[in-house]
Design a protein around this motif. Structure first.
Motif, PDB file in Angstrom:
ATOM      1  N   MET A 148      10.555  -4.323  32.349  1.00  0.00           N
ATOM      2  CA  MET A 148      10.133  -3.820  31.037  1.00  0.00           C
ATOM      3  C   MET A 148       8.785  -4.430  30.669  1.00  0.00           C
ATOM      4  N   LEU A 149       7.824  -3.574  30.339  1.00  0.00           N
ATOM      5  CA  LEU A 149       6.498  -4.041  29.985  1.00  0.00           C
ATOM      6  C   LEU A 149       6.521  -4.703  28.608  1.00  0.00           C
ATOM      7  N   LYS A 150       5.789  -5.796  28.502  1.00  0.00           N
ATOM      8  CA  LYS A 150       5.713  -6.490  27.219  1.00  0.00           C
ATOM      9  C   LYS A 150       4.768  -5.746  26.289  1.00  0.00           C
ATOM     10  N   GLU A 151       5.216  -5.526  25.049  1.00  0.00           N
ATOM     11  CA  GLU A 151       4.395  -4.847  24.052  1.00  0.00           C
ATOM     12  C   GLU A 151       3.522  -5.889  23.352  1.00  0.00           C
ATOM     13  N   ASN A 152       2.251  -5.590  23.226  1.00  0.00           N
ATOM     14  CA  ASN A 152       1.305  -6.527  22.628  1.00  0.00           C
ATOM     15  C   ASN A 152       0.700  -5.944  21.360  1.00  0.00           C
ATOM     16  N   LEU A 153       0.369  -6.839  20.441  1.00  0.00           N
ATOM     17  CA  LEU A 153      -0.313  -6.470  19.211  1.00  0.00           C
ATOM     18  C   LEU A 153      -1.621  -7.240  19.134  1.00  0.00           C
ATOM     19  N   SER A 154      -2.651  -6.604  18.605  1.00  0.00           N
ATOM     20  CA  SER A 154      -3.921  -7.285  18.407  1.00  0.00           C
ATOM     21  C   SER A 154      -3.882  -8.070  17.101  1.00  0.00           C
ATOM     22  N   LEU A 155      -4.867  -8.935  16.910  1.00  0.00           N
ATOM     23  CA  LEU A 155      -4.938  -9.712  15.673  1.00  0.00           C
ATOM     24  C   LEU A 155      -5.163  -8.821  14.461  1.00  0.00           C
ATOM     25  N   SER A 156      -5.959  -7.774  14.624  1.00  0.00           N
ATOM     26  CA  SER A 156      -6.195  -6.855  13.499  1.00  0.00           C
ATOM     27  C   SER A 156      -4.926  -6.101  13.136  1.00  0.00           C
ATOM     28  N   GLN A 157      -4.115  -5.773  14.138  1.00  0.00           N
ATOM     29  CA  GLN A 157      -2.844  -5.100  13.856  1.00  0.00           C
ATOM     30  C   GLN A 157      -1.873  -6.038  13.163  1.00  0.00           C
ATOM     31  N   LEU A 158      -1.851  -7.306  13.598  1.00  0.00           N
ATOM     32  CA  LEU A 158      -1.009  -8.293  12.923  1.00  0.00           C
ATOM     33  C   LEU A 158      -1.451  -8.485  11.477  1.00  0.00           C
ATOM     34  N   PHE A 159      -2.761  -8.535  11.260  1.00  0.00           N
ATOM     35  CA  PHE A 159      -3.312  -8.670   9.915  1.00  0.00           C
ATOM     36  C   PHE A 159      -2.850  -7.510   9.023  1.00  0.00           C
ATOM     37  N   ALA A 160      -2.955  -6.290   9.539  1.00  0.00           N
ATOM     38  CA  ALA A 160      -2.565  -5.104   8.767  1.00  0.00           C
ATOM     39  C   ALA A 160      -1.062  -5.075   8.520  1.00  0.00           C
ATOM     40  N   ILE A 161      -0.265  -5.473   9.507  1.00  0.00           N
ATOM     41  CA  ILE A 161       1.194  -5.459   9.361  1.00  0.00           C
ATOM     42  C   ILE A 161       1.635  -6.433   8.269  1.00  0.00           C
ATOM     43  N   ILE A 162       1.067  -7.633   8.264  1.00  0.00           N
ATOM     44  CA  ILE A 162       1.473  -8.628   7.262  1.00  0.00           C
ATOM     45  C   ILE A 162       1.070  -8.191   5.861  1.00  0.00           C
ATOM     46  N   ILE A 163      -0.116  -7.603   5.724  1.00  0.00           N
ATOM     47  CA  ILE A 163      -0.539  -7.114   4.404  1.00  0.00           C
ATOM     48  C   ILE A 163       0.398  -6.013   3.922  1.00  0.00           C
ATOM     49  N   GLY A 164       0.671  -5.034   4.794  1.00  0.00           N
ATOM     50  CA  GLY A 164       1.590  -3.958   4.416  1.00  0.00           C
ATOM     51  C   GLY A 164       2.974  -4.474   4.122  1.00  0.00           C
ATOM     52  N   PHE A 165       3.442  -5.449   4.902  1.00  0.00           N
ATOM     53  CA  PHE A 165       4.775  -6.021   4.700  1.00  0.00           C
ATOM     54  C   PHE A 165       4.860  -6.730   3.353  1.00  0.00           C
ATOM     55  N   ASN A 166       3.847  -7.531   3.034  1.00  0.00           N
ATOM     56  CA  ASN A 166       3.883  -8.286   1.780  1.00  0.00           C
ATOM     57  C   ASN A 166       3.712  -7.397   0.554  1.00  0.00           C
ATOM     58  N   LEU A 167       2.917  -6.329   0.682  1.00  0.00           N
ATOM     59  CA  LEU A 167       2.791  -5.403  -0.445  1.00  0.00           C
ATOM     60  C   LEU A 167       4.091  -4.624  -0.602  1.00  0.00           C
ATOM     61  N   GLY A 168       4.513  -3.963   0.478  1.00  0.00           N
ATOM     62  CA  GLY A 168       5.807  -3.297   0.555  1.00  0.00           C
ATOM     63  C   GLY A 168       6.414  -2.905  -0.763  1.00  0.00           C
ATOM     64  N   THR A 169       7.647  -3.350  -0.979  1.00  0.00           N
ATOM     65  CA  THR A 169       8.346  -3.073  -2.236  1.00  0.00           C
ATOM     66  C   THR A 169       7.936  -4.023  -3.343  1.00  0.00           C
ATOM     67  N   THR A 170       7.092  -5.014  -3.016  1.00  0.00           N
ATOM     68  CA  THR A 170       6.687  -5.988  -4.034  1.00  0.00           C
ATOM     69  C   THR A 170       5.913  -5.319  -5.155  1.00  0.00           C
ATOM     70  N   LEU A 171       5.181  -4.264  -4.840  1.00  0.00           N
ATOM     71  CA  LEU A 171       4.429  -3.542  -5.862  1.00  0.00           C
ATOM     72  C   LEU A 171       5.308  -2.620  -6.698  1.00  0.00           C
ATOM     73  N   VAL A 172       6.558  -2.447  -6.284  1.00  0.00           N
ATOM     74  CA  VAL A 172       7.437  -1.549  -7.033  1.00  0.00           C
ATOM     75  C   VAL A 172       7.798  -2.154  -8.389  1.00  0.00           C
ATOM     76  N   VAL A 173       7.939  -3.479  -8.439  1.00  0.00           N
ATOM     77  CA  VAL A 173       8.320  -4.157  -9.688  1.00  0.00           C
ATOM     78  C   VAL A 173       7.193  -5.077 -10.121  1.00  0.00           C
ATOM     79  N   VAL A 174       7.263  -5.534 -11.366  1.00  0.00           N
ATOM     80  CA  VAL A 174       6.296  -6.518 -11.867  1.00  0.00           C
ATOM     81  C   VAL A 174       6.736  -7.894 -11.410  1.00  0.00           C
TER      82      VAL A 174
END
Length: 376
Positions: free
Chosen positions: A1-27
């Motif tokens: 099985m080939l190992k899946e890799n992520l770039s630093l820019s992809q990690l940066f975008a994933i963490i930003i999207g993850f932290n915003l996520g549902t957090t913006l739904v509430v105050v």
């Protein structure tokens, strides 16, 4: 099985999207009243410490995910039940995240569409992305996250242009002192989203550039914290703390205040895009990490479990609560004390302690490199 890799820019975008996520739904930090934005800002500094903790946990076994690290610290016999608990925990948080989007869409965007249809459509997209692999999620996130940040700043500019922001609504600053701000941080504001970043220990092994990984993670956590602080400040300065605390979805309520020349108004689509992208990223990461747990337990590639797990989560997210009030109450009262503290902080701290003990013991048993030479 080939190992899946992520770039630093992809990690940066994933963490930003993850932290915003549902957090913006509430105050955020609502119990701190006008100082809610200060609570979010201070929580960001705490989030940096928490992210560093999870990074250090992963650096003790750089090529292993959370479940493999647990086996490394104990053994497979103990790791399997713990892995099962974490997998169910990740699936549960994914179901809650998806339910957030279902409630938002059915209330504001598609009121005549049953919530079941909305959730099934979203799960079809998430399931397809996960079946293709984590690299596809990384590329998708990398493309769309800049638009999310751009739309957030565009909303702020439009709110200023329509003269809906009043600084007096966030005054007086620290009128009751710093203690209410500190109290508002725990347990919700620190646990969500920063404590939930324990799920990233299943993503970190996909980063090949180990030297820059820590800097990328900390920078993305800081940047997302700044975005959340700005969003909280704008929401409270636009709606006022009383209205914001009563609004079910305050970001959308804030967006609906925009009206420039009775022409540019009703631009809810921008806010919905920001929230939807974050929810897709966050729920995908949760489900992927849970699937990796099942892969570890059963020794089958995680793609075998994608379709049945996605169907189960879709069903569970529908039956997880009776209505939006029940859903919010469960997230504020039940989840933090039963799940957040033990699984986000207590056990990881114990695991780190065990790994450090093993590291010290291994050093003690290793042969000394500076043995003096003895003549025969």
């Amino acid at each position: 099985m080939l190992k899946e890799n992520l770039s630093l820019s992809q990690l940066f975008a994933i963490i930003i999207g993850f932290n915003l996520g549902t957090t913006l739904v509430v105050v955020l930090g609502i119990t701190a009243k006008e100082d809610a934005w200060i609570t979010v800002l201070l929580s960001t500094f705490t989030g940096l410490i928490i992210a560093s903790f999870f990074l250090n946990l992963n650096e003790l076994a750089p090529s292993k995910n959370l479940f493999e690290i647990i086996e490394f610290g104990f053994n497979r016999f103990f790791a399997i039940p713990i892995t099962l608990v974490y997998s169910l925990y990740f699936f549960y948080l994914a179901a809650r995240t998806i339910r957030d989007f279902g409630e938002l869409t059915s209330a504001f965007i598609l009121p005549l569409t049953p919530i079941e249809i909305i959730i099934i459509a979203l799960m079809f997209i998430i399931g397809y992305i996960l079946y293709l692999g984590i690299e596809i999620l990384g590329r998708t996130t990398e493309i769309f996250t800049p638009y999310s940040a751009l739309f957030l700043f565009l909303l702020i500019i439009l709110l200023f242009a329509s003269q809906n922001i009043s600084i007096t609504k966030i005054q007086p600053v620290l009128a009751r002192g710093i203690l209410p701000v500190i109290e508002a941080m725990f347990p919700i504001e620190v646990s969500r989203p920063y404590g939930e970043m324990i799920v990233m220990t299943c993503i970190f092994p996909h980063i090949s550039n180990l030297k820059m990984r820590k800097k990328s993670v900390l920078f993305s956590v800081a940047f997302s914290g700044i975005l959340l602080t700005i969003a909280t400040l704008i929401i409270t300065a636009s709606l006022g703390i009383t209205t914001a605390s009563r609004a079910t979805f305050p970001l959308l309520s804030t967006t609906r205040l925009i009206s420039i020349g009775n022409f540019l108004e009703r631009i809810d689509a921008l806010a919905v895009f920001i929230i939807m992208l974050g929810i897709v990223i966050k729920s995908s990461i949760f489900i992927y990490s849970g699937l990796k747990g099942l892969e570890y337990i059963f020794n089958y590639q995680y793609r075998y479990f994608v379709i049945p797990i996605v169907c189960i989560i879709a069903m569970f997210s529908i039956f997880i609560s009776m209505d939006i009030n029940d859903h919010v109450r469960e997230g504020a009262v039940v989840v933090p004390y039963l799940l957040y503290y033990p699984l986000q902080f207590a056990f990881p701290c114990f695991l780190l302690f065990v790994l450090l003990i093993k590291k010290v013991k291994n050093k003690g048993h290793s042969p000394s490199k500076d043995k003096p030479y003895k003549n025969p």
